[in-house]
Design an enzyme around this catalytic site. Structure first.
Site, PDB file in Angstrom:
ATOM      1  N   ASP A 208      24.165   1.781  -4.223  1.00  0.00           N
ATOM      2  CA  ASP A 208      25.470   1.129  -4.098  1.00  0.00           C
ATOM      3  C   ASP A 208      25.574   0.011  -5.139  1.00  0.00           C
ATOM      4  OD1 ASP A 208      24.162  -1.097  -3.040  1.00  0.00           O
ATOM      5  OD2 ASP A 208      25.064  -0.948  -1.044  1.00  0.00           O
ATOM      6  N   HIS A 209      26.640  -0.781  -5.019  1.00  0.00           N
ATOM      7  CA  HIS A 209      26.931  -1.816  -6.023  1.00  0.00           C
ATOM      8  C   HIS A 209      25.882  -2.922  -6.103  1.00  0.00           C
ATOM      9  CE1 HIS A 209      28.555  -2.890  -2.133  1.00  0.00           C
ATOM     10  NE2 HIS A 209      28.430  -4.155  -2.474  1.00  0.00           N
TER      11      HIS A 209
ATOM     12  N   CYS B 117      19.967   0.492  -1.865  1.00  0.00           N
ATOM     13  CA  CYS B 117      21.110  -0.366  -1.559  1.00  0.00           C
ATOM     14  C   CYS B 117      20.562  -1.788  -1.434  1.00  0.00           C
ATOM     15  CB  CYS B 117      21.864   0.109  -0.307  1.00  0.00           C
ATOM     16  SG  CYS B 117      20.939   0.052   1.240  1.00  0.00           S
ATOM     17  N   GLY B 118      21.260  -2.671  -0.730  1.00  0.00           N
ATOM     18  CA  GLY B 118      20.780  -4.052  -0.642  1.00  0.00           C
ATOM     19  C   GLY B 118      19.438  -4.144   0.065  1.00  0.00           C
ATOM     20  N   THR B 119      19.345  -3.486   1.224  1.00  0.00           N
ATOM     21  CA  THR B 119      18.100  -3.509   2.000  1.00  0.00           C
ATOM     22  C   THR B 119      17.351  -2.175   1.970  1.00  0.00           C
ATOM     23  OG1 THR B 119      19.311  -2.755   3.942  1.00  0.00           O
ATOM     24  CG2 THR B 119      19.066  -5.153   3.673  1.00  0.00           C
TER      25      THR B 119
ATOM     26  N   HIS C 125       1.672  11.660   4.851  1.00  0.00           N
ATOM     27  CA  HIS C 125       1.724  11.992   6.280  1.00  0.00           C
ATOM     28  C   HIS C 125       3.096  12.478   6.749  1.00  0.00           C
ATOM     29  CE1 HIS C 125      -2.033   9.407   7.498  1.00  0.00           C
ATOM     30  NE2 HIS C 125      -2.273  10.257   6.502  1.00  0.00           N
TER      31      HIS C 125
ATOM     32  N   ARG D 159      17.785  -6.078  -2.873  1.00  0.00           N
ATOM     33  CA  ARG D 159      17.788  -7.493  -2.501  1.00  0.00           C
ATOM     34  C   ARG D 159      16.490  -7.889  -1.809  1.00  0.00           C
ATOM     35  NH1 ARG D 159      24.004  -7.517  -0.098  1.00  0.00           N
ATOM     36  NH2 ARG D 159      25.036  -7.984  -2.077  1.00  0.00           N
TER      37      ARG D 159
ATOM     38  N   ARG E 227      -2.580  18.502  10.393  1.00  0.00           N
ATOM     39  CA  ARG E 227      -1.960  17.951  11.606  1.00  0.00           C
ATOM     40  C   ARG E 227      -0.625  17.288  11.297  1.00  0.00           C
ATOM     41  NH1 ARG E 227      -5.547  14.224   9.798  1.00  0.00           N
ATOM     42  NH2 ARG E 227      -5.075  11.993  10.051  1.00  0.00           N
ATOM     43  N   HIS E 228      -0.483  16.836  10.057  1.00  0.00           N
ATOM     44  CA  HIS E 228       0.780  16.187   9.682  1.00  0.00           C
ATOM     45  C   HIS E 228       1.915  17.199   9.580  1.00  0.00           C
ATOM     46  CE1 HIS E 228      -1.517  12.598   9.208  1.00  0.00           C
ATOM     47  NE2 HIS E 228      -2.309  13.184   8.315  1.00  0.00           N
TER      48      HIS E 228
ATOM     49  N   ARG F 133       3.481  17.617  12.931  1.00  0.00           N
ATOM     50  CA  ARG F 133       4.354  16.491  13.302  1.00  0.00           C
ATOM     51  C   ARG F 133       5.670  16.530  12.522  1.00  0.00           C
ATOM     52  NH1 ARG F 133      -1.102  12.868  13.192  1.00  0.00           N
ATOM     53  NH2 ARG F 133      -1.876  13.630  15.198  1.00  0.00           N
TER      54      ARG F 133
HETATM   55  C1  RB5 Z   1      26.134  -4.277   0.983  1.00  0.00           C
HETATM   56  O1  RB5 Z   1      26.589  -5.561   1.170  1.00  0.00           O
HETATM   57  C2  RB5 Z   1      24.953  -4.011   1.904  1.00  0.00           C
HETATM   58  O2  RB5 Z   1      25.382  -3.982   3.226  1.00  0.00           O
HETATM   59  C3  RB5 Z   1      24.259  -2.723   1.534  1.00  0.00           C
HETATM   60  O3  RB5 Z   1      23.840  -2.779   0.220  1.00  0.00           O
HETATM   61  C4  RB5 Z   1      23.030  -2.369   2.335  1.00  0.00           C
HETATM   62  O4  RB5 Z   1      22.113  -3.406   2.342  1.00  0.00           O
HETATM   63  C5  RB5 Z   1      23.255  -1.806   3.667  1.00  0.00           C
HETATM   64  O5  RB5 Z   1      22.332  -1.400   4.395  1.00  0.00           O
END
Ligand code: RB5
Length: 150
Positions: free
Chosen positions: A8-9, A65-67, A98, A109, A132-133, A136
């Site tokens: 994403d951005h 993405c951010g997270t 695994h 971020r 075994r993996h 699963r």
């Molecule tokens: C964008 O602000 C943020 O929500 C996105 O990049 C992401 O972290 C969502 O999970």
């Protein structure tokens, strides 16, 4: 090997760095966007990466993405995708060995570019161990197919 990459951005600079890193190492990269700084919706790009992998347009996918959370959730909604959010190399490596992860996700971020490169390298250099993996992973696919594994 072809790697689909989507973001994403929040992750334009990170994507550019990872793309260059992959190309330097000889991987072919399928860039599924976004390539704009305009605010966008991460599910669009998570789905694109997931579909590219499942449809065989790419061998593996990277979603940023951010997270890493939102875009991995989106990718995981595509049947056959096993996307894992990894903020360090150990988890990335084990997610291949695994869990047979086929999409690597992380947050632009959360991790810096150099750590992200290490995460990507460990992930790409690892292989699924099977055994075994495999059982699963098959159970994960059963859940996806509405077959209870309890
Ligand atoms: C964008 O602000 C943020 O929500 C996105 O990049 C992401 O972290 C969502 O999970």
């Amino acid at each position: 090997m072809k790697i689909a990459i989507g973001n994403d951005h929040t992750a334009l600079e990170m994507k550019a760095a990872i793309k260059a890193h992959l190309e330097e190492k000889g991987y072919e990269v399928l860039d599924l966007g976004t390539n704009s700084t305009d605010s966008c919706d991460y599910p669009v790009y998570g789905e694109k990466v997931g579909r590219a992998v499942v449809d065989g347009e790419a061998d593996l996918g990277i979603a940023i993405c951010g997270t890493g959370v939102g875009i991995s959730l989106a990718a995981n909604k595509v049947k056959g995708v096993r996307a894992c959010v990894c903020s360090e190399p150990y988890t990335a490596k084990l997610s291949r060995m695994h869990n047979d992860s086929n999409v690597l996700a992380f947050g632009a971020r959360v991790v810096g570019v150099e750590l992200a490169k290490m995460i990507v390298d460990e992930w790409l250099n690892a292989s699924f161990e099977g055994g075994r993996h495999q059982r699963r992973v098959d159970m994960l696919m059963d859940i996806e197919n509405h077959v209870t594994v309890q």
